[in-house]
Scaffold this motif. Structure first.
Motif, mmCIF file in Angstrom:
data_model
loop_
_atom_site.group_PDB
_atom_site.id
_atom_site.type_symbol
_atom_site.label_atom_id
_atom_site.label_comp_id
_atom_site.label_asym_id
_atom_site.label_seq_id
_atom_site.Cartn_x
_atom_site.Cartn_y
_atom_site.Cartn_z
ATOM 1 N N ASP A 621 76.165 53.303 -31.442
ATOM 2 C CA ASP A 621 75.558 54.499 -32.047
ATOM 3 C C ASP A 621 75.801 55.734 -31.181
ATOM 4 O O ASP A 621 76.065 56.835 -31.693
ATOM 5 C CB ASP A 621 74.058 54.285 -32.231
ATOM 6 N N ARG A 624 79.327 56.859 -31.749
ATOM 7 C CA ARG A 624 79.461 57.569 -33.033
ATOM 8 C C ARG A 624 78.934 58.996 -32.924
ATOM 9 O O ARG A 624 79.594 59.948 -33.366
ATOM 10 C CB ARG A 624 78.692 56.800 -34.103
ATOM 11 N N ASP A 625 77.768 59.140 -32.335
ATOM 12 C CA ASP A 625 77.178 60.472 -32.221
ATOM 13 C C ASP A 625 78.041 61.386 -31.356
ATOM 14 O O ASP A 625 78.173 62.590 -31.644
ATOM 15 C CB ASP A 625 75.770 60.371 -31.642
ATOM 16 N N GLN A 733 79.569 60.119 -44.104
ATOM 17 C CA GLN A 733 78.139 59.988 -44.366
ATOM 18 C C GLN A 733 78.003 59.270 -45.705
ATOM 19 O O GLN A 733 78.611 59.688 -46.695
ATOM 20 C CB GLN A 733 77.466 61.355 -44.435
ATOM 21 N N HIS A 804 75.704 46.889 -38.943
ATOM 22 C CA HIS A 804 76.537 47.768 -38.105
ATOM 23 C C HIS A 804 78.016 47.391 -38.240
ATOM 24 O O HIS A 804 78.752 47.286 -37.271
ATOM 25 C CB HIS A 804 76.120 47.660 -36.637
ATOM 26 N N GLN A 809 77.728 57.238 -40.937
ATOM 27 C CA GLN A 809 76.334 57.675 -40.909
ATOM 28 C C GLN A 809 75.696 57.293 -42.233
ATOM 29 O O GLN A 809 76.283 57.495 -43.299
ATOM 30 C CB GLN A 809 76.233 59.186 -40.720
ATOM 31 N N LYS A 810 74.506 56.774 -42.168
ATOM 32 C CA LYS A 810 73.792 56.404 -43.393
ATOM 33 C C LYS A 810 72.672 57.406 -43.642
ATOM 34 O O LYS A 810 71.845 57.659 -42.772
ATOM 35 C CB LYS A 810 73.232 54.983 -43.268
ATOM 36 N N LYS A 811 72.686 57.981 -44.828
ATOM 37 C CA LYS A 811 71.657 58.964 -45.189
ATOM 38 C C LYS A 811 70.364 58.241 -45.566
ATOM 39 O O LYS A 811 70.398 57.177 -46.168
ATOM 40 C CB LYS A 811 72.130 59.823 -46.361
#
Length: 811
Positions: A621, A624-625, A733, A804, A809-811
């Motif tokens: 994570d 990704r960020d 997203q 994962h 990205q999951k809204k």
């Protein structure tokens, strides 16, 4: 933060031999020396200037149109000009360059720099440097068109541009010398054009049939006191795309064995003799004569003399900025000019080299700056090694290979090591070490620690001021206390050496169980000042920070994963390079991401075993960020380009992109493969990848093909995964809405944050209760994808990517 291998960026798209100044005195009669002498004083010839119209030069995908202007040729070298100037600063003058990259990825790369997917640039001047058929083509054009000579303009232009020509030539002297002295086949000659574009300023166009990518467009730029060579586009030529066998041979000779006798004096100055046993193949498709040989070495090392088969050879060595940036290497290339050419078969090459490759870091700690290039290389080849070191007896010296003998002779420690299997590279380290060992079955780990930290980690003295005494009541007022200097004790890098040895041994055993036997069953670990690590065969360099407990490290607050990196990832990452990068390697710069990504994911696997799956997912994570953060150019770091660009990602506009995309996005790619294959098949695939390419080269296409064979039946092809995340850019997203209906399920999947053509298979988990779970895949198609799934029973829950499995990205 494992450093790239000390020679690997050199294989990008580089002119293989650019960057050597050959301006050295040499005995007459040697072809290479004669060419070198001529290049030293090369200039334009005022008498060879003409006004030309419609002169065109085509190099496969590259088209150069000298529409109207003056052409000025250089004075001949070995009987022919090697350069030309085109000058269009006249009425009606113009030149134009056309280049159409063949792939979407390369068109996108070009557009990032020029805002156009194709190169169509007019220019007012160009300096051409060549060893191919260009001289003959210009001569034919002049003979057929019979333009009128213009010596007056020739004199003016020669005076203005001859110095510029000599400056550019310094980037290509070695290549020109090899091509001319070795009688290069014209189809393998070099063509270089430095253009003054009307829209994008000065930039270079290169056509080099001897390079991995024959066509390159690049621009020299500067940012924050640093030089960059931004590669706009780089790709194989049309001929090689049609038939890859038409590309250049890998090497003109193979290194079979390396023997080094090295002495480190009291001042740690290196003096060494390196003997290479090489083999020349039966034929070479590039040059008629193999009478010059090229080698890489650190800029800190000089090679004053050498011989080939007992006959002295002239050493030609220096460096140039443009060529160094083009190769993407901090090393340099030098040439050996031979008395005669090498014939097929075995030969012996002996070098004497010396330099200051060991730098003091303070407090008796040393930094080996040239860890892999302290001796001559010809690419990174697998060879056996015999190493002998002499150093001051108070120092411990460790190196690649098995320890054969170590003894003290007077004030000198003599250490001998030998590799039992072929290795890519050999390194060494030294210091006043404390040692701890640990074993796991046949695997042995020897950890060496400095007895104190380098100067940069030594705490500064703090000034403490005692509070004033109370002044209330009848207590007399005392004099103000004086400041007291309190010295904080320096961290002890050897205090946890036994724990570190156990940690390395655990990683060594863990990876051997999953990947197969390592190349060497003994692994030496040694400290190096800095914040990085580097894994060599049987030898690992670890940052001093990895030896220290967290309380003794610098404050890494607000610096992302750095605390986790030094505590949990660095050791395993470098141990993993015993497999990924040391026993197998990659075919080119586009494939280098695999070695770092596989090593990094190997470290995450060990983290998962020790701290659980959530710890691994937290790191992913964070990656990704970070990829979604804006870089110095104001765009998301991931947008700098696909992972296949490798070292090309590091440009003046995106200096942070290489590490983020290659290491972090690459790690995500490996993780997504694991989720697609399942653990059993994933680890079986890794073992097969390693065994199949042992002491060989692997490509991204080869990894994809192999992974396809381990894919579970009925699961989607992996082609789309690689297309989206390896060949493309973007992190989507995703938002899923669903509705159960009689006999099925209606799904509405929204995708944003990526280009319209971004498409990927998204895992969707259907939970029917009582432990019955089914995973299906839905491929995105633009901003919105709808689907109707027929099901005998409606699910209780529908979850988007719960494991994962996808970089999104999951809204």
């Amino acid at each position: 933060m494992s450093h790239r291998s000390p020679l690997t960026r050199r294989c990008l798209f580089s002119l293989p031999l650019a960057g050597v100044s050959l301006a050295q005195t040499a005995p007459p009669g040697k072809p290479a020396a004669a060419v070198a002498a001529a290049l030293k004083d090369v200039s334009f010839d005022p008498e060879r200037c003409w006004r030309v119209r419609d002169l065109s030069l085509a190099r496969e995908d590259l088209k150069l149109y000298l529409t109207d202007g003056f052409v000025l040729l250089s004075k001949p070298v070995a009987g022919a000009p090697i350069a030309a100037l085109f000058w269009a600063e006249v009425d009606g003058g113009d030149g134009e360059v056309l280049l159409l990259p063949p792939s979407a990825g390369e068109r996108q790369s070009l557009a990032r720099f020029t805002e156009s997917p194709n190169l169509d640039e007019h220019f007012k001047s160009a300096i051409l440097i060549f060893t191919d058929s260009t001289a003959a083509e210009i001569d034919s054009f002049l003979r057929d068109g019979a333009p009128k000579p213009a010596p007056e303009m020739g004199a003016l232009l020669a005076g203005q541009f001859s110095t510029t020509l000599r400056n550019l030539i310094t980037s290509f002297e070695a290549r020109i010398t090899q091509d001319i002295a070795g009688k290069v086949i014209p189809q393998f000659g070099l063509f270089f054009a430095a253009l003054a574009g009307t829209g994008h300023g000065n930039f270079d166009v290169i056509y080099d049939p001897q390079a991995t990518d024959q066509l390159v467009v690049a621009q020299l730029q500067y940012r924050e006191n640093r030089s960059y060579y931004n590669i706009w586009t780089s790709f194989p030529s049309r001929r090689v795309r049609k038939d890859p066998s038409q590309g250049p041979p890998l090497r003109e000779f193979e290194i079979e064995h390396v023997a080094i006798e090295a002495t480190l004096g009291a001042d740690l100055h290196l003096s060494a003799t390196t003997t290479l046993r090489v083999r020349v193949p039966e034929s070479s498709r590039i040059r008629g004569l193999l009478n010059t040989l090229a080698f890489d070495i650190s800029r800190r090392v000089r090679v004053p003399e050498a011989s080939v088969d007992g006959v002295p050879a002239q050493v030609l060595q220096r460096e140039n900025l443009r060529s160094s940036l083009l190769r993407g290497s901090e090393n340099e290339v030098f040439l050996l000019a031979l008395e005669s050419h090498l014939t097929p078969g075995q030969h012996s090459i002996v070098f004497r080299q010396e330099g200051d490759v060991i730098l003091p870091a303070g407090n008796g700690v040393y930094f080996v700056s040239a860890r892999g290039t302290w001796y001559p290389h010809h690419g990174l080849q697998f060879a056996t090694y015999d190493l002998t070191f002499r150093c001051p007896k108070h120092l411990n010296l460790i190196a690649t290979g098995d320890l054969i003998d170590e003894q003290v002779d007077g004030d000198t420690r003599v250490t001998k090591r030998r590799s039992s299997v072929p290795l890519r590279i050999a390194g060494f380290n030294l210091g006043e070490y404390k040692k701890s060992s640990a074993s796991r079955g046949p695997l042995r780990v020897d950890v060496y620690a400095n007895r104190t930290v380098e100067a940069s980690l030594t705490p500064r003295r703090d000034v403490l001021i005692a509070p004033p005494p109370p002044t209330t009541g009848r207590q007399p007022r005392l004099a103000a206390p004086q400041p007291v200097l309190v010295s904080t004790p320096a961290p002890d890098p050897a205090a946890q050496i036994d724990l570190l040895a156990a940690e390395v041994a655990e990683a060594f055993e863990f990876l051997a169980a999953r990947l197969g036997p390592p190349p060497l069953q003994t692994l030496a670990v040694s400290p190096i000042p800095g914040t990085f690590g580097q894994g060599f065969p049987g030898l690992i360099y670890l940052s001093t920070l990895a030896y220290l407990p967290p309380r003794d490290r610098p404050n890494f607050a607000n610096q992302g994963l750095l605390p986790v990196f030094f505590t949990d990832l660095l050791v395993a990452h470098e141990v993993a390079h015993q497999w990924w990068g040391n026993t197998i390697t990659t075919a080119g710069y586009r494939d280098e991401w695999m070695m770092e990504a596989l090593a990094n994911y190997s470290a995450l696997l060990l983290l998962e075993r020790k701290r659980g799956l959530r710890a691994l997912e937290d790191v992913l994570d964070n990656y990704r960020d970070h990829l979604l953060q804006k870089g110095v150019n104001g765009q998301p770091i991931d947008a700098a380009g696909p992972i296949l660009l490798g070292a090309r990602l590091e440009t003046s506009e995106t200096p942070e992109a290489y590490r983020a995309i290659v290491y972090e996005k690459g790690t995500w790619v490996v993780h997504m493969l694991r989720r697609r294959l399942g653990d059993a098949q994933f680890f079986a695939m890794l073992r097969e990848l390693h065994s199949r390419h042992l002491r060989g080269r692997v490509t991204t296409a080869g990894l994809l093909a192999l992974a396809q064979n381990f894919r579970p039946k009925g699961s989607p092809s992996l082609d789309q995964l690689f297309s989206a995340y390896v060949e493309g850019v973007g992190i989507p997203q995703l938002r899923l809405q669903w509705k159960a209906r009689r006999g099925g399920l209606t799904l509405d999947l929204e995708q944003s944050g990526v280009g319209e053509d971004f498409s990927v298979d998204v895992p969707i988990e259907l939970d029917f209760g009582r432990g019955k779970i089914e995973t299906r895949w839905l491929r995105t198609d633009g901003a919105r994808t709808t689907a109707e799934w027929n099901l005998p029973v409606a699910p209780l829950r529908v979850v988007l990517d719960p494991r994962h499995s996808l970089l999104a990205q999951k809204k």
